[in-house]
Design a protein around this motif. Structure first.
Motif, PDB file in Angstrom:
ATOM      1  N   ILE A 176       8.732   4.507   1.440  1.00 43.70           N
ATOM      2  CA  ILE A 176       7.375   4.241   0.963  1.00 43.70           C
ATOM      3  C   ILE A 176       6.964   5.378   0.030  1.00 43.70           C
ATOM      4  O   ILE A 176       6.896   6.541   0.436  1.00 43.70           O
ATOM      5  N   THR A 177       6.728   5.050  -1.229  1.00 39.29           N
ATOM      6  CA  THR A 177       6.373   6.073  -2.211  1.00 39.29           C
ATOM      7  C   THR A 177       4.890   5.984  -2.555  1.00 39.29           C
ATOM      8  O   THR A 177       4.264   4.931  -2.423  1.00 39.29           O
ATOM      9  N   TRP A 178       4.358   7.096  -3.015  1.00 30.04           N
ATOM     10  CA  TRP A 178       2.941   7.177  -3.375  1.00 30.04           C
ATOM     11  C   TRP A 178       2.827   8.022  -4.628  1.00 30.04           C
ATOM     12  O   TRP A 178       3.267   9.171  -4.640  1.00 30.04           O
ATOM     13  N   ALA A 209       6.379   0.694  -3.097  1.00 30.43           N
ATOM     14  CA  ALA A 209       5.700   1.674  -3.952  1.00 30.43           C
ATOM     15  C   ALA A 209       4.195   1.420  -3.914  1.00 30.43           C
ATOM     16  O   ALA A 209       3.729   0.338  -4.273  1.00 30.43           O
ATOM     17  N   MET A 210       3.452   2.415  -3.450  1.00 30.97           N
ATOM     18  CA  MET A 210       1.993   2.369  -3.523  1.00 30.97           C
ATOM     19  C   MET A 210       1.593   2.836  -4.928  1.00 30.97           C
ATOM     20  O   MET A 210       1.797   3.998  -5.286  1.00 30.97           O
ATOM     21  N   VAL A 211       1.034   1.931  -5.720  1.00 32.11           N
ATOM     22  CA  VAL A 211       0.811   2.222  -7.133  1.00 32.11           C
ATOM     23  C   VAL A 211      -0.690   2.187  -7.448  1.00 32.11           C
ATOM     24  O   VAL A 211      -1.308   1.121  -7.440  1.00 32.11           O
ATOM     25  N   GLY A 288      14.104  -0.954  -9.047  1.00 32.16           N
ATOM     26  CA  GLY A 288      14.640  -1.309  -7.737  1.00 32.16           C
ATOM     27  C   GLY A 288      13.603  -1.419  -6.641  1.00 32.16           C
ATOM     28  O   GLY A 288      13.949  -1.533  -5.464  1.00 32.16           O
ATOM     29  N   VAL A 289      12.319  -1.423  -7.012  1.00 29.48           N
ATOM     30  CA  VAL A 289      11.246  -1.520  -6.018  1.00 29.48           C
ATOM     31  C   VAL A 289      11.134  -2.964  -5.530  1.00 29.48           C
ATOM     32  O   VAL A 289      11.118  -3.906  -6.326  1.00 29.48           O
ATOM     33  N   ASP A 290      11.047  -3.124  -4.218  1.00 30.06           N
ATOM     34  CA  ASP A 290      10.968  -4.448  -3.603  1.00 30.06           C
ATOM     35  C   ASP A 290       9.536  -4.927  -3.404  1.00 30.06           C
ATOM     36  O   ASP A 290       9.290  -6.140  -3.346  1.00 30.06           O
TER      37      ASP A 290
END
Length: 321
Positions: A176-178, A209-211, A288-290
């Protein structure tokens, strides 16, 4: 195909405040409702309230902080939420920043990667009724949860830099990215996830990805919107380090406005008309983000809930058509 989800863009003071967002997930093509760590109404309780109100939707915790609960409590809360909603739950964890660790522990983790490793292993064993437990440097767990049918709990790990990404590749179901720009996800996060997964002989975990983003408008100021969303993050050393690895070029003496512009320029905050935001989100798919979680905290802070709900409808319509 990349899924799109919704982040509750504020810390609720009453659980009923999340119901419009749960309804939006229920009535649109949004995949999941997410909430980060909150120190007002806690997300496990808020999601349970929404389920009791009739909005039983898939939810994600992104991320809750390891220092706030023992792995037994973490596993119990996540599985309880899955049983209550009737859907899979993504239970994301992270150690928090150094100042937070010092606030809830005797001192900050000397070895945060080891601490998170022990924590995630303990939670997974508890969810799987593994009785071997964990006797670690940071985590001791000898408990066991009773077996019970429940929707799946996916374990997530908050990821900013290569070390944590390698650990996620080895142990987690989700990374989980931010605030991570798409190019950085592609060049740094994905190879590190793959390295960790190959080392463990397992599949590469999915990426959520939290965008943070906002629609461009003649009456809006991009810098003001960015600061309403992420001003605090632009002062945290671990975020500055990640963003500078991504090419932001943030200097120690840069003021808030300059940092905000650099965040937009490096792709950490998306700003533009609907078609442009769709194009920028496509770069995350190519990386590659799902799953992309639409984060409109800046809009909520400046313009309120109705503006957020209106904007989410526009964006979900643009992204998922």
């Amino acid at each position: 195909m990349t899924a799109y989800s919704v982040l509750v863009p504020f810390m609720p003071r009453r659980p009923e405040q999340i119901l419009p967002y749960a309804g939006l997930v229920s009535w649109t093509n949004a995949e999941r409702l997410w909430q980060g760590q909150a120190l007002l109404v806690e997300p496990h309780q808020a999601f349970t309230y929404a389920a009791g109100a009739g909005f039983r939707v898939p939810v994600g915790l992104g991320v809750t902080l390891t220092g706030l609960r023992h792995p037994l409590e973490a596993a119990l809360q996540a599985r309880s939420l899955a049983m209550t909603t009737g859907h899979s739950v993504v239970a994301g964890f992270g150690p928090g920043g150094r100042h937070f660790q010092e606030a809830v522990r005797e001192k900050a983790y000397d070895k945060p990667l080891r601490a998170v490793r022990e924590y995630l292993v303990a939670v997974r064993k508890l969810l799987g009724q593994d009785i071997t437990g964990v006797e670690g440097e940071y985590v001791t767990s000898r408990a066991q949860l009773p077996a019970s049918p429940a929707p799946r709990v996916e374990l997530g790990l908050g990821v900013l830099r290569p070390g944590m990404a390698r650990l996620a590749g080895e142990l987690a179901d989700r990374a989980i990215t931010w605030l991570t720009p798409a190019d950085y996800v592609k060049s740094t996060i994905v190879p590190s996830l793959r390295e960790g997964a190959e080392r463990a002989g397992r599949a590469v975990p999915r990426i959520t990805a939290m965008v943070p983003m906002a629609l461009e408008d003649a009456e809006r100021d991009a810098v003001r919107t960015v600061l309403a969303s992420n001003q605090a993050h632009l002062t945290f050393p671990h975020y500055i380090d990640m963003l500078n690895r991504a090419g932001a070029g943030i200097a120690e003496d840069d003021g808030p406005d300059v940092r905000a512009r650099k965040l937009v320029d490096c792709g950490g905050f998306l700003y533009g008309p609907p078609a442009r935001l769709a194009e920028l989100c496509a770069a995350y798919t190519d990386a590659g983000v799902d799953e992309i979680v639409i984060n409109l905290t800046g809009i909520h802070g400046l313009y309120g809930q109705q503006a957020v709900l209106d904007e989410l409808r526009v964006l979900l319509g643009e992204f998922t058509r």
